[in-house]
Scaffold this active site. Structure first.
Site, short mmCIF file in Angstrom:
data_model
loop_
_atom_site.label_atom_id
_atom_site.label_comp_id
_atom_site.label_asym_id
_atom_site.label_seq_id
_atom_site.Cartn_x
_atom_site.Cartn_y
_atom_site.Cartn_z
CG HIS A 50 -1.74 -1.16 1.30
ND1 HIS A 50 -1.32 -2.32 1.89
CD2 HIS A 50 -2.96 -1.40 0.79
CE1 HIS A 50 -2.27 -3.22 1.76
NE2 HIS A 50 -3.27 -2.70 1.11
N GLY B 145 -1.10 6.60 3.63
CA GLY B 145 -1.39 7.92 3.06
C GLY B 145 -2.86 8.20 2.79
#
Ligand code: ADP
Ligand code: MG
Length: 569
Positions: A217, A393
């Site tokens: 990710h 994020g």
């Protein structure tokens, strides 16, 4: 860079539209993702895979005969909600029960377990299984904490083939668990990926370096080391996987060399040459290797090696035919009648009207949610940056989406005459089902619990109910997430807030007490810089997180402060 998009906020929805069109012989869309275009035989166990998007061909690319029955498709790198998972699973179910599988990430676990429980409450046999192949994410003594990377594919494939062969749900779960137990992966990151619309990559790996122990990710590697030749990269990956070989095995292994997105097939083949040599020199027979992109991370550069030690049963299922948009093995026709799919998920039930007092408080609640949504928009970038340090994020985007949808749902309920309980129930539902991620599920549960404290038919409300409600929110988040104080989560801001509010309310009015408690929450969120995360996606990169505040604690303090500012107006 991820350069082609219409609106970053609708990237995964737009992606799904094109995907479903391109592969319409295989897949049809349902709310939350897609299922096979042809219904399998009645009574077959339905295998559902899923997670955030950005990993293609995982997860929607492996839906089809011999492989998955359905895929839940979340926003980029963000867990789909429980509602989306439930929707896909119930659409795919053909009477044999459901196995839901995903990599082991807190958000997916929370949401998919809740979907499983909803299926069970409707009498559908349902199980979940989370894959833990990544050796870099926790030690051999904490295998259950490891995250899932490309090893997902071996577990998905074997379990799916078992379901196709007519195994019942218990047996499919047994095969999946066995495959997970014998599968190990190790990865390297060579450069970070860019979320659609973001100005730059989540991180960069300096030239001449590699991030050892990548996440999928956009989590950076766990340590940074000089980048050696392809041959030495292969040696490192092989050594780390073989270090965890079972004590007894057949000598036959399934192997995946997975590209993360920007690393080219040609580079993978260069590495594979040495991987294959090393494995054969070690006495292994390599069964049906896959070299290519199976679980990507947008345009991240890097690769991972996965090895699964096979017994006869797993080998049979690993080699079994499959016919899906992105993964085909052997020959299976797309036979049978095309499914007529109807949306299975219905809108939430009608709103019941509240008393005048409950409607007045509902207006306050809408104002508070509006203040939260505005502050999340103003701080989106800062929250994204904090979540980039050791997470993925997405926290800024997730909080903006969740708070915006919660506000819209709350306004609609208020306009229909709902009291504060009904308004908060609608807000919690919308936050939980639309934000995705760990924090989306927890905020959803928290807001819902907040609302449950209020009786919408009451003629008046004592201000102390605000304390009862915020405490109920804290308890719900603690219960759903299982975190304790000091684990570096949103609770580290919320809990001190609740304690301060409880202590201050008898003497000060609600507005002053809330404002003072919000200051304490802000200080508490800032103090999380000294903590190591023990929960969620940031845990494997705990050291990196030291010196930075927890994103979820920061957004919690911002929300509580935003509410303080409206109540003084
Ligand atoms: P994800 O980790 O799924 O990407 P977000 O980035 O939206 O989700 O949220 C991350 C935040 O969620 C963390 O900063 C932390 O505050 C919070 N969090 C993670 N796990 C838990 C948990 N088990 N209990 C409470 N809060 C948690
Ligand atoms: Mg995150």
């Amino acid at each position: 860079m991820t350069k082609l998009f219409n609106d970053p906020a609708t990237f995964s929805d737009d992606m799904l539209v094109g995907f479903l069109d391109a592969f319409s012989p295989w897949v049809v869309g349902v709310p939350g993702g897609c299922i096979r275009a042809q219904a399998p035989a009645a009574g077959k166990v339905a295998v559902i895979v899923g997670g955030g998007s950005g990993h293609y061909p995982a997860f929607c690319g492996v839906v089809g005969p011999g492989y998955a029955d359905g895929a839940v498709v979340g926003n980029v790198f963000t867990s789909p909600s429980a509602t989306e998972c439930y929707s896909v699973a119930s659409a795919a179910h053909v009477g044999g029960g459901v196995l839901i599988m995903a990599g082991n990430y807190a958000g997916d676990v929370l949401n998919f377990d809740e979907a499983r429980d909803r299926l069970r409450s409707e009498g559908i046999a349902a199980e979940t299984l989370y894959i833990t192949d990544d050796v870099a994410s926790a030690g051999p003594d904490a295998i259950e904490q490891r995250r899932g990377i490309a090893g997902d594919c071996i577990v998905f494939k074997c379990a799916s083939a078992a379901a196709e062969a007519g195994y019942n749900l218990d047996e499919v779960v047994r095969v999946a668990a066995k495959a997970n137990t014998v599968t190990r992966s190790m990865g390297l990151g060579l450069d970070g990926c860019t979320l659609p619309g973001a100005p730059d990559a989540l991180f960069h790996v300096p030239d001449g370096k590699m991030g050892v122990g990548l996440g999928i990710h956009g989590e950076p590697g766990i340590s940074e080391e000089p980048l050696p030749s392809a041959r030495e990269v292969a040696d490192l990956l092989v050594d780390r996987c073989l270090a965890e070989a079972p004590t007894t095995h057949s000598g036959r292994i399934a192997v995946i060399l997975n590209g993360l997105g920007a690393t080219k097939y040609e580079e993978l083949f260069v590495v594979w040459g040495q991987v294959a040599k090393r494995l054969r020199d070690a006495g292994y027979t390599i069964v049906d290797p896959d070299v290519g992109e199976l679980v990507t991370s947008l345009d991240m550069a890097g690769l991972s090696l996965t090895i699964a030690w096979l017994d006869d049963e797993l080998e049979q299922f690993w080699r079994a035919p499959a016919n899906t948009p992105a993964y085909r093995k052997g020959g299976i026709d797309l036979a049978g009648n095309r499914r007529e799919v109807q949306a299975t998920h219905t809108a939430s039930s009608a709103v019941s009207k509240g008393s005048t007092a409950a409607q007045e408080l509902a207006n306050k609640a809408v104002e508070a949610l509006d203040a939260i949504a505005r502050t999340m928009r103003a701080h989106e970038r800062e929250l994204a940056d904090l979540d980039t340090v050791a997470g993925d994020g997405d926290h800024g985007r997730g909080m903006v989406k969740g708070s915006t949808f919660a506000l819209e749902a709350a306004q609609a309920a208020r306009d229909h005459g709902a009291g504060i309980g009904g308004v908060m129930a609608a807000a919690g539902d919308a936050f939980g089902s639309r934000a995705g991620g760990t924090s989306g599920a927890l905020w959803g549960a928290g807001l819902t619990a907040f609302g449950q404290v209020f009786d919408d038919q009451a003629d008046s409300f004592d201000p102390s109910l605000a304390v009862t409600a915020i405490r109920a929110m804290r308890d719900a988040i603690q219960y759903r997430g299982g975190a304790s104080l000091g684990d570096k989560t949103m609770l580290d801001a919320l809990s001190p807030f609740v304690d301060a509010l409880t202590a201050a309310l008898p003497d000060k009015g609600l507005v002053t007490a809330w404002t003072d408690a919000a200051t304490i929450a802000t200080q508490a969120a800032e103090s999380t810089v000294a903590l190591r995360p023990k929960r969620g996606r940031a845990r494997p990169l705990a050291e990196r997180s030291l010196g930075h505040a927890d994103p979820g604690a920061t957004s919690m303090a911002l929300a509580l402060t935003a509410i303080a500012s409206i109540s003084t107006d």
